[in-house]
Each structure stands twice: as C-alpha cells, then as structure tokens.
Design an enzyme around this catalytic site. Sequence first.
Site, PDB file in Angstrom:
ATOM      1  N   ASN A 170      -2.875  -9.476  -3.969  1.00  0.00           N
ATOM      2  CA  ASN A 170      -2.835  -9.440  -5.435  1.00  0.00           C
ATOM      3  C   ASN A 170      -1.584  -8.741  -5.975  1.00  0.00           C
ATOM      4  O   ASN A 170      -1.043  -9.129  -6.994  1.00  0.00           O
ATOM      5  CB  ASN A 170      -4.107  -8.821  -6.005  1.00  0.00           C
ATOM      6  N   LYS A 193       1.581  -5.158   7.617  1.00  0.00           N
ATOM      7  CA  LYS A 193       1.032  -6.510   7.804  1.00  0.00           C
ATOM      8  C   LYS A 193       0.623  -7.016   6.425  1.00  0.00           C
ATOM      9  O   LYS A 193      -0.435  -6.673   5.913  1.00  0.00           O
ATOM     10  CB  LYS A 193      -0.195  -6.435   8.744  1.00  0.00           C
ATOM     11  N   GLY A 246      -7.939  -3.693   0.265  1.00  0.00           N
ATOM     12  CA  GLY A 246      -8.586  -4.999   0.354  1.00  0.00           C
ATOM     13  C   GLY A 246     -10.063  -4.882   0.060  1.00  0.00           C
ATOM     14  O   GLY A 246     -10.495  -4.003  -0.691  1.00  0.00           O
ATOM     15  N   SER A 247     -10.841  -5.753   0.687  1.00  0.00           N
ATOM     16  CA  SER A 247     -12.270  -5.855   0.358  1.00  0.00           C
ATOM     17  C   SER A 247     -13.100  -4.812   1.112  1.00  0.00           C
ATOM     18  O   SER A 247     -12.670  -4.271   2.143  1.00  0.00           O
ATOM     19  CB  SER A 247     -12.759  -7.259   0.715  1.00  0.00           C
ATOM     20  N   VAL A 248     -14.317  -4.586   0.625  1.00  0.00           N
ATOM     21  CA  VAL A 248     -15.209  -3.611   1.277  1.00  0.00           C
ATOM     22  C   VAL A 248     -15.564  -4.049   2.708  1.00  0.00           C
ATOM     23  O   VAL A 248     -15.446  -3.234   3.641  1.00  0.00           O
ATOM     24  CB  VAL A 248     -16.481  -3.383   0.420  1.00  0.00           C
ATOM     25  N   PRO A 249     -15.974  -5.303   2.941  1.00  0.00           N
ATOM     26  CA  PRO A 249     -16.327  -5.672   4.326  1.00  0.00           C
ATOM     27  C   PRO A 249     -15.161  -5.487   5.299  1.00  0.00           C
ATOM     28  O   PRO A 249     -15.348  -4.987   6.420  1.00  0.00           O
ATOM     29  CB  PRO A 249     -16.730  -7.150   4.234  1.00  0.00           C
ATOM     30  N   THR A 250     -13.943  -5.872   4.858  1.00  0.00           N
ATOM     31  CA  THR A 250     -12.802  -5.688   5.763  1.00  0.00           C
ATOM     32  C   THR A 250     -12.514  -4.205   5.941  1.00  0.00           C
ATOM     33  O   THR A 250     -12.175  -3.755   7.046  1.00  0.00           O
ATOM     34  CB  THR A 250     -11.554  -6.443   5.241  1.00  0.00           C
ATOM     35  N   GLU A 268      -8.555   1.682   0.219  1.00  0.00           N
ATOM     36  CA  GLU A 268      -8.565   1.364  -1.206  1.00  0.00           C
ATOM     37  C   GLU A 268      -9.268   0.016  -1.333  1.00  0.00           C
ATOM     38  O   GLU A 268      -8.701  -1.013  -0.997  1.00  0.00           O
ATOM     39  CB  GLU A 268      -7.113   1.307  -1.695  1.00  0.00           C
ATOM     40  N   CYS A 302      -7.659  -4.437  -8.309  1.00  0.00           N
ATOM     41  CA  CYS A 302      -8.764  -3.565  -7.887  1.00  0.00           C
ATOM     42  C   CYS A 302      -9.214  -2.674  -9.024  1.00  0.00           C
ATOM     43  O   CYS A 302     -10.396  -2.397  -9.178  1.00  0.00           O
ATOM     44  CB  CYS A 302      -8.331  -2.727  -6.696  1.00  0.00           C
ATOM     45  N   GLU A 402     -17.869  -7.100  -7.285  1.00  0.00           N
ATOM     46  CA  GLU A 402     -16.500  -7.300  -7.749  1.00  0.00           C
ATOM     47  C   GLU A 402     -16.187  -8.795  -7.731  1.00  0.00           C
ATOM     48  O   GLU A 402     -16.179  -9.425  -6.666  1.00  0.00           O
ATOM     49  CB  GLU A 402     -15.535  -6.555  -6.810  1.00  0.00           C
ATOM     50  N   GLU A 479      -3.554   7.510  -3.065  1.00  0.00           N
ATOM     51  CA  GLU A 479      -2.178   7.047  -2.987  1.00  0.00           C
ATOM     52  C   GLU A 479      -1.467   7.488  -4.260  1.00  0.00           C
ATOM     53  O   GLU A 479      -2.089   8.010  -5.180  1.00  0.00           O
ATOM     54  CB  GLU A 479      -2.161   5.528  -2.843  1.00  0.00           C
TER      55      GLU A 479
END
Length: 504
Positions: A170, A193, A246-250, A268, A302, A402, A479
């Site tokens: 994003n 990455k 990134g996302s919560v699961p990742t 984050e 986010c 989200e 951050e």
Amino acid sequence: MSHSSLSALVQEARTTGTLSGLPDGHLINGLRLPSQNGGRMETIDPGTGKAFATFAAGDAADIDAAVAAAQAALTGPWRALTPAQRGRLLLQIATLIRSHGERLAVVESLDSGKTLTEALGDIAGAAATFEYYAGACDKHHGDSIPLGENYLAYTINEPVGVTAHIIPWNYPLSSAARGIAPALAAGCTVVAKPAEQTPLTALMLADICLEAGLPPGVCNVVTGTGRQAGAALVRHPGVHHISFTGSVPTGIDVMQGAAPNVTRLVLELGGKSPVVVLADCDIDAAVSNVLGGIYENAGQICSAGSRLVIDRTIHADFVERLVKRASAMTLGHGLRRPDMGAVNSLPHLEKIAGYVERARARGVSVRCGGQRTSDPETGQGWFYQPTILDQLTPDDEAIREEIFGPVLCVQTFSDLDEAVALANGTDFGLVAGIFTRDFSRAHQLARRIDAGQVYINEYFAGGVSVPFGGNRKSGFGREKGLEALRSYSKLKSVAARISCPEPP
Ligand code: NAD
C-alpha cells in the site's frame, strides 16, 4: 537512473503502458542479480489490470546470499564510519530520492494504483524520513548513570545487526524508507523484501543507496513472494531484527518464524481506527478530514479512519454531507490524477466487494457507492466506489474487521462513555481521530482510547518525527521518531569500579 521531466515520464507510461529502464533483478551485495532458480514474476498496473514489468522471483537461496552480504557488510567499511559520516550518507540518499522523485512517483503510481499526486507525496515523505534520521545519527547517545564516586556506569547504543524488512504494497517506498532509514542510522545493515505486487521502488531505493556511496551489502533487496522469499527471510538465523508491516495472519506467521531464533521484531498489522466526532466540532473541517482519512489511497492504509463514531445529534446532517462529497469524487488511472486511484489487486478488490455485498445482504444501509467500477476513460482496471455503510452495530463484521478499502463504517453515540466504548470496541488499537473544540474533552478521550497514536482536529497529523505503531492486534513496537532508532539498537550497560584516591 535517467532523468526525464514528469510530463515526459507520464507520457511514456501512458503511451507504452510501461517505462523503460525499470530494475529487474535482486540487489545483493551491490550487484543486480537474477534469482538463483531463474524464477520471474509479473507486476501489474492496477489502473489497467495489465502486466507492465517483470522482476526476479527469489527464494531461500537468494535470501541466503543477501543475508550473507548484510552480515559481511556489518564488519566492513560501514562499521568504520563515524555516526556523523553515516548521517552524511543518509542525507545524500534523501537528496537523490528528491532528484529521482518524479521517476519514483510515476513507477509507484503504476505499480500500486495510487494517484500520481499521492505518489509524489509518498516520495517527498521518504526523502524527509532519510533527512530526519540523517540528523539523528550522531545524537543517538547513551546515558551515564550516577553510582557514586567509586563507579563509572554508562549505556551504549550498539547496532542490532542484520535487519529484515518485510514491506507491504500500500505504501511501498514510504514503508521501505520508514524501516530502512532508522536501521541505517543505527548502524545496521538491511535485507528488504518488498511485496510481490509492488517490487519496483524498493529496488530503485537500493540503487540510490549505492549511488549515494553506501558500501555494497549494506542495503540489499530480494524480490519475490511472501511464501518463498519472505518466509525464508524471517526464519533466517542470520537476521537479528524483523520489521513487518502487513496483515494479522501473516504477522502471526512471522512471529512464529522468528521464535526459534529469538529474533527481535516490530509488527505493524493494521487497524480499524475510529474517528470520534463530537457535536461541538468545526463541522466543515471534520467532514474534510473524515473523507481524507478513509479515501486517501483508496482506503488502503493501515491507519485509515475507517470507522466514523459520531454524536447522534449531528449524525444525519454530517453523513449527508459526506455522501454528497464522496459521490462527487472522481476515479480513474492514477497517472491522470483523479481524486481516487485503483485498488491494488483483483483479489483485494474482490475482498472489499465481498464485505459490502455481505453488509447489504444483512440489511445494512449503503448510503453511497457500494459497487466495483472501472477507469471511465478505458473501461479497464480495478476500482471501487467511495462507500459509506451507515448505523452499524458494534458486533457487525464490517466494524470488527479491516476492509482495507474505500468503505467508511458509521456508528453513533449518545455520551462520551458510549463513544469510548465504541472506539475501543474492536481487537485493533492503531490510531484514533478526535474532532471537538473542547480541548479538555479531547484530551480525556485521548487518554481513554486505546491506540498507539491519537490525532486531534487533524487526521494524519504528525510526520516522521512522531512515533507510530499499534496496540493489541495492531501489533507492537514503534516506528518513526527517535523511538525507531531504539528498535534498531541493542542497549549495552557498562558498570565499572574505578579506583579513587583516598581523601587526605
Ligand atoms: P500480507 O500480510 O500477506 O503481505 C505483506 C507482506 O508480507 C508482503 O511483502 C508479503 O510478500 C509478505 N509475506 C506474506 N506472507 C509471508 C510470510 N509467510 N512470511 C514473511 N512474509 C510474508 O498482506 P496481503 O495479503 O498483501 O494483504 C492482505 C491484507 O493485509 C489486506 O487486506 C490488509 O488488511 C492487510 N494489509 C495491511 C497493511 C498495513 O499497512 N498494515 C499493508 C498491507 C496489507
């Protein structure tokens, strides 16, 4: 990198569908390299839905090479630089980001779908981030601790070592800068990455680092998927710190990957941030801020103000104003600078549409938008209309989860206690907005809302100097600001008994 004017770059991109001279290999140890397995992937312009470039699809072998380069660079000429010399290099990176800014912005707009105006803002923000940390390099000092005349005690900030940066799609360049600049300022080395949807500007940033004079191996970039390159990076025993957005699961998977090596990390993970609007606010300013808070970057932020939590007595008029302005927004290919650009990928567009379709099926009032659409000039691309879902209950899926798109979810309250309960009523705790002329109530709310950052009377107020990060499922660690430098440092305490002459 070549220099062309903004209009020439836009013209080239619009006539050819791409740009010449795009980076296409990993940047490891100062060299542009193909993947060891020969793999390549396409990156797609979300404004057309068509591929416009290919890039290297790396895996564990390329990550190994990049981490080895970053480890070796830790003990090379990079370590010999004084903090002030590091600062001058960071300043040079900022200068080069600005001088290549128009090219970076056009590539960012093509790769992410965001408008060129937004991309130019992101590039300026990335340069400002390097400037801020350039100035901080030689001011990141320890303390001396008074233990009495027979002791000397002090702390030293040492670089944490090799840092891994997993970057989302994003805000590709600004997220990269947000992690890489403080890591370099602290004396660390980097393996980044970028997201497979938006790999190009991180590679261009690595080129700029070399052009600025950073020794080879200090800043490495490996492109590829999260499953192949990202997972190998976070599990690598040679990595000392991970910064993940990134996302919560990742994020959970990254945390599990970091655990066996006890690797430090900052997560984050996004949010479902409330914008609390009290009846006494400056209504015009609040309306503009609510719109900007949710429709900036097509809602793919986010820290988007994705929930409007508004006093019941002003709800009807306020939402009416929002509907009028949201319905008038222009959508289209980012390079034409509409009000809102494309959504980053087709699966993500389908995810957004799914949330709204399910809300509609539950009987939720869709006050405007609520449809997928395309670029009005070409009929192509992945777009979603600015949407408002009204009068949602706290347990509604659209409130709890989200959506990460241009979908504003509205909740109403009768008193401050109810406003606080609604604001805190999700698993997230990233940011919150408050709009009121009553500063006493504003600060009461700021204390009672669980969020890492609170904006009063200007959504997204602040900048690189203000620490940023979340609570609960929004993650942990901070951050930006001087706080980020602490993330990339190991604090060492030294306590010594010193001999003092006996008093006469
Ligand atoms: P994601 O979390 O899967 O991807 C983010 C980054 O992590 C990418 O660079 C990806 O390649 C990498 N990654 C993926 N799997 C990995 C793994 N197992 N190990 C290491 N790295 C891995 O996000 P997504 O699938 O691109 O987007 C899904 C959702 O994530 C969005 O709908 C949104 O809710 C959320 N999101 C949040 C932010 C944010 O700023 N907090 C940014 C992007 C996406």
